[in-house]
Design an enzyme around this catalytic site. Structure first.
Site, short mmCIF file in Angstrom:
data_model
loop_
_atom_site.label_atom_id
_atom_site.label_comp_id
_atom_site.label_asym_id
_atom_site.label_seq_id
_atom_site.Cartn_x
_atom_site.Cartn_y
_atom_site.Cartn_z
CG ASP A 12 -2.25 0.62 1.01
OD1 ASP A 12 -2.33 1.51 0.15
OD2 ASP A 12 -3.22 0.25 1.70
CG ASP A 64 -9.59 1.72 -0.28
OD1 ASP A 64 -9.04 0.67 -0.65
OD2 ASP A 64 -9.05 2.53 0.49
#
Ligand code: GLA
Length: 730
Positions: free
Chosen positions: A456, A525
């Protein structure tokens, strides 16, 4: 295929021609686009003869030329191919060709700038898919006078010409949970310039800058496109000047966005630009997507094993890392058919929420007293792969690492700059920080036999400068990006089977630079299927479905609050590298049964979905979408019919299924494993009622020529239509 005479180089592949006239002092681009066929010497000469436009009133005294290296030196008033200076001098590049070499698929042109004392190497490589990769190396010869000031390189821009008829532009923007939102309009005179200063492509990345003949669609139209394959700061442009670009109409251009002073070349130093990927098609946006998918799939490192059905723990448990909870989740995941479990954020030292812990890549004994082995072993015992979330380039101030090595933070000499998600950036280009990260990640991978890292990168880079003895506040994004690539490459070299996902607050780092060393991207997301239909549709403009993570979330989306039916969520997640992001232990036995059927369906169709051609229909009603994947031989397909909202047209009428062969016999059925959509109609169409029960024979002429009436779905619903060859017995 390359044909080169002493005057002209002609690269050809997959219906694309790229022609450069190798004349002195500087070659010029004669053509990029449609295949011109096998050109004879006369043909090439004719192309050269017709490459001169008119000499204009109140303009240069001779017809303007579009060279391979457009600058003011040849009267080019648009964005130059290169800019820089030596302590305020040598500011106007004046390059001449020193040589050219060609191979089967590449043309390499040597250039020299006597004034600035630079050697440049310009490389064009035409991939068998028809995508043209362009990059440049700028070098300061080792024997350059030691007393000369370093050369400050401000920019290099790979520029390719567009014809005048290319007057409509499409690119992308977005934000968290709404990545790759298309924006489209006329290409006006002047520059459409996208400058990315986020230290990563960003949630609003241009993704694929496309210019076309107005009216281009998914299935038709002539289009030219650019992708900058780079994970740091970057610059993309489409530019039209009234006088054109030589005999051409405008340009597409791309490169790295360099901060002032970021690249200073002393004797022996060199800079290599990111690869810019240019593609042309006369088969619309699907034609462009097809070229990129073909190119990516042909890479030796492209994932070749079936993409494992994944469960990611983030929306299932967030920071609640009670081992017994996660063990139960792993058991349930295995029972529905999950093949890879990824433990998301929350497992490392002090990481009880998002304010602390980044940088301390060791398991937190407070939550995992026996380490991650109990979970990793259970996952492996189920025959699943084990994945782990990391964010190596980031650091929390509340961490051991920040306390012990404040000098490893990437930030200005004074102050720290703004925090984002309570975190700062680690200077990965710092040798010791790099070594620490490599050892820490490698140790984790070894200890827990990690198959997969979700890598990430949750904040943008601001004031990303190197501080300390070697010069305060030197720009650091270029070095950071190269160091990231080195780190990923080194880790993969040590752990050859390891897969990596590129995640960045969702889809903030989706580029062909990072994808050269990762195996998929996390598209967003947002798991809300309504948003996901659009995000996946446009992520797929560059990437084939097997590289795009797509997960089924819970019934109520965690990021939009919207509730979606199971069937819509499941069908939407099928068209990517599928996964689940939900607390399965909270689901009813019936819901788990549906998930199990869906998991089996995914495993059945992933061969087709991850190897076929992506097709998207051009529909009159933009409240509906029809997309699918067609086998390379057009023998089979899986289509998805979607309604996003209500609209005035009460029925679809006949809709053509794209990509099938009109001359073939097919049969069609509705796949019901994920459930059937709710509808806004009484019944029908007749074929549909029959196809829910069994195969219905329908010829290609009807499916792809006349078209198929489709049921009127309620908003937020989807339907799966499978197409198979008629001849196969069932
Ligand atoms: C980012 C990612 C999410 C999740 C969280 C964890 O937002 O995009 O998928 O991994 O970080 O903190």
């Amino acid at each position: 295929m390359t044909r080169i005479t002493d005057r002209t180089a002609h690269l050809r592949a997959a219906g694309v021609s790229f022609v450069v006239e190798l004349r002195a002092p500087l070659p010029r681009i004669l053509h990029w686009g449609e295949d011109l066929g096998e050109l004879t010497d006369e043909g090439l000469a004719a192309l050269g003869l017709t490459a001169d436009g008119v000499a204009l009133n109140n303009s240069l005294d001779e017809a303007r030329q579009f060279t391979v290296w457009p600058t003011e030196a040849d009267g080019w008033s648009g964005t130059p191919a290169h800019q820089g200076h030596r302590a305020g001098t040598a500011t106007t590049p004046r390059v001449t060709m020193t040589g050219a070499e060609q191979s089967q698929d590449a043309l390499v042109i040597g250039l020299h700038d006597a004034d600035a004392g630079l050697d440049l190497t310009l490389t064009y490589r035409l991939d068998p898919s028809g995508v043209l990769g362009v990059h440049t190396r700028v070098a300061c010869p080792p024997d350059a006078s030691g007393t000369a000031a370093p050369y400050d390189l401000s920019a290099t821009t790979a520029l390719l010409p567009l014809p005048n008829r290319a007057q409509e532009i499409l690119d992308f923007t977005g934000k968290w949970c709404r990545e790759r939102s298309p924006q489209r309009g006329p290409l006006a005179f002047g520059g459409h310039v996208r400058e990315i200063r986020r230290g990563k492509p960003g949630l609003d990345a241009p993704h694929l800058l496309t210019v076309g003949v107005p009216g281009f669609g998914f299935r038709s139209g002539e289009v030219w496109a650019l992708h900058v394959g780079w994970s740091g700061n970057q610059r993309w442009l489409a530019e039209r000047l009234p006088e054109g670009a030589g005999v051409h109409g405008g340009v597409l251009g791309g490169g790295e966005l360099l901060a002032p002073g970021e690249i200073r070349l002393g004797p022996g130093d060199s800079y290599t630009s990111p690869e810019c990927f240019f593609a042309w098609s006369d088969e619309g946006l699907d034609g462009l997507a097809g070229r990129f998918h073909t190119m990516l799939r042909a890479r030796p490192g492209h994932p070749s094993s079936p993409r494992p059905l994944t469960l990611n723990t983030w929306e299932a448990v967030y920071f609640d890392h009670r081992p017994e909870r996660l063990l139960a989740l792993a058991d349930t995941a295995a029972s529905v058919g999950v093949e890879r479990l990824v433990l998301d954020d929350g497992w490392f030292l002090g990481r009880r929420d998002d304010t602390a812990g980044l940088g301390d890549w060791a398991v937190d004994p407070q939550v995992w007293p026996e380490g991650l082995s109990p979970l990793a072993d259970r996952v492996h015992a189920h025959g699943m792969q084990f994945g782990l979330w990391v964010e190596p380039e980031m650091v929390s101030l509340a961490s051991r690492l920040a306390r012990e090595h404040p000098e490893w933070l990437l930030g200005p000499s004074v102050g720290l700059g703004p925090s984002a998600r309570h975190q700062y950036v680690l200077n990965v280009a710092h040798e010791d920080a790099f070594a620490y990260l490599l050892e820490a990640l490698d140790a984790l991978v070894a200890e827990y036999r990690i198959d997969y890292l979700k890598w990430d990168h949750n904040r943008e880079l601001h004031e990303a400068v190197h501080r300390g003895a070697h010069g305060g506040d030197r720009p650091g994004v270029h070095a950071q990006t190269r160091a990231l690539y080195r780190l990923m490459d080194a880790l993969r070299a040590r752990r050859p089977g390891l897969e990596i996902e590129s995640c960045s607050s969702g889809g903030g780092r989706v580029d062909l630079g990072v994808l050269a060393r990762t195996d998929r991207v996390w598209a967003s997301d947002c798991n809300d299927p309504l948003e996901r239909q659009t995000i996946q549709r446009w992520t797929g403009q560059l990437l084939p479905p097997e590289l795009v993570g797509a997960h089924v979330g819970g019934p109520r989306s965690h990021t939009t609050g919207r509730v979606a039916d199971d069937s819509f969520r499941l069908i939407t997640a099928l068209f990517g590298h599928a996964g689940i992001e939900d607390d399965l232990t909270a689901r009813t036995p019936e819901q788990l049964e549906t998930l199990t059927r869906w998991a089996a369906l995914y495993k059945e169709v992933r061969g087709l979905l991850h190897g076929g051609r992506v097709v998207r229909a051009d529909l009159d009603d933009d409240a509906t979408q029809l997309h699918g994947v067609v086998a390379p031989d057009a023998g089979a397909a899986l289509f998805c019919w979607v309604r996003t909202r209500t609209s005035v047209p009460a029925q679809s009428g006949r809709v053509r299924l794209p990509g099938l062969a009109p001359g073939r016999g097919y049969r069609v059925r509705i796949r019901t494993e994920a459930g059937l959509p709710s509808v806004h109609q009484i019944t029908g169409p007749a074929w549909y009622r029959a196809a829910v029960e069994d195969w219905v024979a329908l010829p290609g002429t009807v499916l792809t020529g006349a078209g198929l009436p489709l049921p009127t779905l309620n908003p937020g619903q989807a339907l799966l239509v499978e197409v198979a060859p008629q001849t196969t017995a069932h």
